[in-house]
Design a protein around this motif. Structure first.
Motif, PDB file in Angstrom:
ATOM      1  N   THR A   1      -1.307  15.099  -6.186  1.00 43.75           N
ATOM      2  CA  THR A   1      -2.708  15.449  -6.411  1.00 43.75           C
ATOM      3  C   THR A   1      -3.635  14.244  -6.348  1.00 43.75           C
ATOM      4  OG1 THR A   1      -2.369  15.253  -8.801  1.00 43.75           O
ATOM      5  CG2 THR A   1      -2.102  17.432  -7.838  1.00 43.75           C
ATOM      6  N   LEU A   2      -3.097  13.039  -6.539  1.00 40.95           N
ATOM      7  CA  LEU A   2      -3.934  11.844  -6.523  1.00 40.95           C
ATOM      8  C   LEU A   2      -4.004  11.196  -5.147  1.00 40.95           C
ATOM      9  CD1 LEU A   2      -2.898  10.094  -9.876  1.00 40.95           C
ATOM     10  CD2 LEU A   2      -4.806  11.634  -9.453  1.00 40.95           C
ATOM     11  N   VAL A   3      -3.075  11.562  -4.248  1.00 42.33           N
ATOM     12  CA  VAL A   3      -3.017  10.932  -2.933  1.00 42.33           C
ATOM     13  C   VAL A   3      -4.312  11.117  -2.141  1.00 42.33           C
ATOM     14  CG1 VAL A   3      -1.885  10.998  -0.677  1.00 42.33           C
ATOM     15  CG2 VAL A   3      -0.500  10.941  -2.751  1.00 42.33           C
ATOM     16  N   PRO A   4      -4.891  12.336  -2.091  1.00 43.50           N
ATOM     17  CA  PRO A   4      -6.143  12.477  -1.325  1.00 43.50           C
ATOM     18  C   PRO A   4      -7.261  11.572  -1.826  1.00 43.50           C
ATOM     19  CG  PRO A   4      -5.209  14.637  -1.813  1.00 43.50           C
ATOM     20  CD  PRO A   4      -4.423  13.638  -2.605  1.00 43.50           C
ATOM     21  N   LEU A   5      -7.227  11.216  -3.087  1.00 47.86           N
ATOM     22  CA  LEU A   5      -8.271  10.373  -3.664  1.00 47.86           C
ATOM     23  C   LEU A   5      -8.317   9.003  -2.996  1.00 47.86           C
ATOM     24  CD1 LEU A   5     -10.379  10.277  -6.030  1.00 47.86           C
ATOM     25  CD2 LEU A   5      -8.578   9.223  -7.406  1.00 47.86           C
ATOM     26  N   VAL A   6      -7.144   8.492  -2.572  1.00 46.29           N
ATOM     27  CA  VAL A   6      -7.083   7.142  -2.008  1.00 46.29           C
ATOM     28  C   VAL A   6      -6.884   7.156  -0.497  1.00 46.29           C
ATOM     29  CG1 VAL A   6      -6.181   6.206  -4.169  1.00 46.29           C
ATOM     30  CG2 VAL A   6      -4.579   6.959  -2.408  1.00 46.29           C
ATOM     31  N   SER A   7      -6.998   8.334   0.125  1.00 49.19           N
ATOM     32  CA  SER A   7      -6.691   8.441   1.556  1.00 49.19           C
ATOM     33  C   SER A   7      -7.654   7.645   2.429  1.00 49.19           C
ATOM     34  CB  SER A   7      -6.689   9.911   1.987  1.00 49.19           C
ATOM     35  OG  SER A   7      -7.962  10.496   1.787  1.00 49.19           O
TER      36      SER A   7
ATOM     37  N   PHE B   1       0.837  -1.198   0.000  1.00 51.63           N
ATOM     38  CA  PHE B   1       0.000   0.000   0.000  1.00 51.63           C
ATOM     39  C   PHE B   1       0.876   1.254   0.000  1.00 51.63           C
ATOM     40  CE2 PHE B   1      -2.510   3.382   1.804  1.00 51.63           C
ATOM     41  CZ  PHE B   1      -3.813   3.138   1.402  1.00 51.63           C
ATOM     42  N   GLY B   2       1.860   1.276   0.915  1.00 51.60           N
ATOM     43  CA  GLY B   2       2.747   2.431   0.989  1.00 51.60           C
ATOM     44  C   GLY B   2       3.576   2.620  -0.262  1.00 51.60           C
ATOM     45  N   ALA B   3       4.031   1.508  -0.857  1.00 48.81           N
ATOM     46  CA  ALA B   3       4.843   1.591  -2.071  1.00 48.81           C
ATOM     47  C   ALA B   3       4.028   2.148  -3.234  1.00 48.81           C
ATOM     48  CB  ALA B   3       5.391   0.208  -2.427  1.00 48.81           C
ATOM     49  N   LEU B   4       2.786   1.704  -3.359  1.00 52.34           N
ATOM     50  CA  LEU B   4       1.941   2.192  -4.450  1.00 52.34           C
ATOM     51  C   LEU B   4       1.579   3.663  -4.261  1.00 52.34           C
ATOM     52  CD1 LEU B   4      -0.480  -0.831  -5.027  1.00 52.34           C
ATOM     53  CD2 LEU B   4       1.437  -0.101  -6.449  1.00 52.34           C
ATOM     54  N   VAL B   5       1.313   4.065  -3.022  1.00 52.85           N
ATOM     55  CA  VAL B   5       1.014   5.475  -2.760  1.00 52.85           C
ATOM     56  C   VAL B   5       2.204   6.346  -3.160  1.00 52.85           C
ATOM     57  CG1 VAL B   5       0.671   7.183  -0.925  1.00 52.85           C
ATOM     58  CG2 VAL B   5      -0.698   5.104  -0.962  1.00 52.85           C
ATOM     59  N   GLY B   6       3.414   5.823  -2.915  1.00 51.88           N
ATOM     60  CA  GLY B   6       4.612   6.580  -3.266  1.00 51.88           C
ATOM     61  C   GLY B   6       4.770   6.816  -4.758  1.00 51.88           C
TER      62      GLY B   6
END
Length: 412
Positions: free
Chosen positions: A58-64, A48-53
């Motif tokens: 701008t896309l990070v809040p979408l999957v928060s 999960f952390g690797a994919l978020v990286g």
């Protein structure tokens, strides 16, 4: 990305074919923790952390709000794999209608860049020239000098250079307004903190108001990380905010943000929502926006080199190995002249991956220690504001010596 996941036999975490095992197993009527559950959870959190990286900011809040890798992947697939013409048209309209209005230059340009990034993710890349034109068209007449200078250039201007020029112009405009409307103060007057200045005036302060303190807690956004070791920086901010009655319900510069007073001293609180190793992308602009000098910035962060239940307040420090601190320093222009509140979380057991350890919750004993030092740390930060950093650090150090004798009698 999909090919890499399949090649490393990790796609099963994404498509759900490897479901989460039961947390416990029963052997001879005795319930025990399921080791397969622990392994699955660790692997999923690391993935999960690797994919978020790999995502843009701008896309990070979408999957928060996602709790597992599959949930995150499903959100991204649903949003971007088969985009509708309506969605693309909506983003284009939003891009073309974006103007500065009452926003700061940072927020205005971030809004434009967010639209452009989302369109690019949908296969509709915005050309650089169109991006620059959109910024210039969204400005009011106060920025005419910059607009004319950019349009008169022989070579295209970069987005970053335009950002810097507009920030400088914005500061000039704010200073001119301040000089013409009221006496100079140490606390910058801007549209975003006008309400704070009003409170200062209503309280009858003199024309020279103390500079604000900026407290920044480091951590990761989302429920999945809320109680992990790596989020003690967030917890410390929450403890201090609660002790002073400061609300943390504003989203500002990609951070959960709050502001208030300790006595007559203004205090700004921030929990970056950019994930740990991108913390500086929020903290640098925040400090610049409120004109907070680095000697009035304190960063709260986890520290494996300190035992659980130990606090160290350092007036300044070196670059260190902490990923979040590295990002903060980078966005402070390489300057390390800011204070840090190191919050001890202890070292991982032998043969335990440190990254996995930091993404785990505390055991009951360690959690008890952390709960105690959160209250102690909140009190220490109040002393920083009212008594100064040096005196507060001295008092905290003496208190920690006493605490250590108590901690030594407790099981680890």
């Amino acid at each position: 990305m999909e090919a890499i996941l399949i090649g490393h036999d990790l796609y099963k975490y994404v498509d759900g074919s490897l479901s989460c095992p039961s947390p416990v197993v029963t052997t001879d009527t005795i319930e025990k923790t399921n080791p397969e559950f622990l392994y699955w959870t660790r692997q999923d959190k690391l993935l999960f952390g690797a994919l978020v990286g790999t995502l843009s900011q701008t896309l990070v809040p979408l999957v928060s709000q996602a709790h597992t890798t599959k949930e995150m992947w499903d959100i991204l697939a649903k949003t971007y794999a088969l985009p509708s013409r309506g969605h693309i048209k909506q983003l284009k309209d939003q891009f073309n209608r974006t103007t500065k209005g009452n926003r700061s230059i940072i927020e205005f340009m971030q809004a434009i860049k967010t639209c452009a990034d989302q369109l690019a993710a949908l296969g509709k890349k915005v050309e650089h020239e169109d991006l620059i034109d959109r910024v210039l068209l969204g400005l009011d007449e106060s920025y005419t000098s910059v607009i004319e200078a950019v349009n008169g250039r022989d070579t295209p201007i970069s987005f970053e250079e335009l950002h810097e020029k507009l920030i400088n112009r914005e500061l000039t405009i704010q200073q001119n307004r301040q000089d013409s409307s009221m006496p100079a103060t140490a606390f910058a007057v801007t549209t975003r903190n006008h309400d704070m200045m009003s409170r200062i005036i209503r309280r009858g302060f003199c024309t020279v108001t103390p500079q604000p303190w900026l407290f920044i807690g480091l951590g990761n956004p989302g429920e999945i990380y809320k109680t992990t070791r790596q989020n003690v920086g967030f917890k410390m901010i929450d403890a201090f905010a609660k002790s002073q009655g400061i609300s943390m319900d504003t989203f500002h510069f990609n951070a959960l943000f709050g502001k208030g007073f300790v006595g007559r001293f203004p205090v700004l609180l921030a929990k970056p929502q950019t994930f740990m190793n991108l913390s500086g992308e929020c903290t640098g602009p925040l400090a610049a926006y409120y004109k907070v000098p680095l000697n009035r910035v304190i960063v709260f962060h986890d520290d494996m080199d300190l035992p659980s239940g130990v606090l160290h307040l350092l007036p300044k420090g070196c670059r260190g190995k902490h990923g979040g601190l590295k990002s903060v320093i980078r966005h402070f222009g390489g300057n390390t002249e800011f204070a840090r509140l190191r919050i001890g979380v202890g070292r991982p057991p032998r043969r335990t991956d440190p990254k996995a350890f930091m993404l785990q919750n505390f055991n009951a004993t360690a959690q008890g220690r952390i709960d105690y030092i959160l209250q102690e740390g909140a009190y220490a930060m109040k002393e920083v504001v009212s008594q100064g950093l040096t005196e507060a650090a001295r008092c905290l150090k003496n208190q920690q010596k006493i605490n250590q004798m108590w901690l030594d009698t407790m099981p680890v």
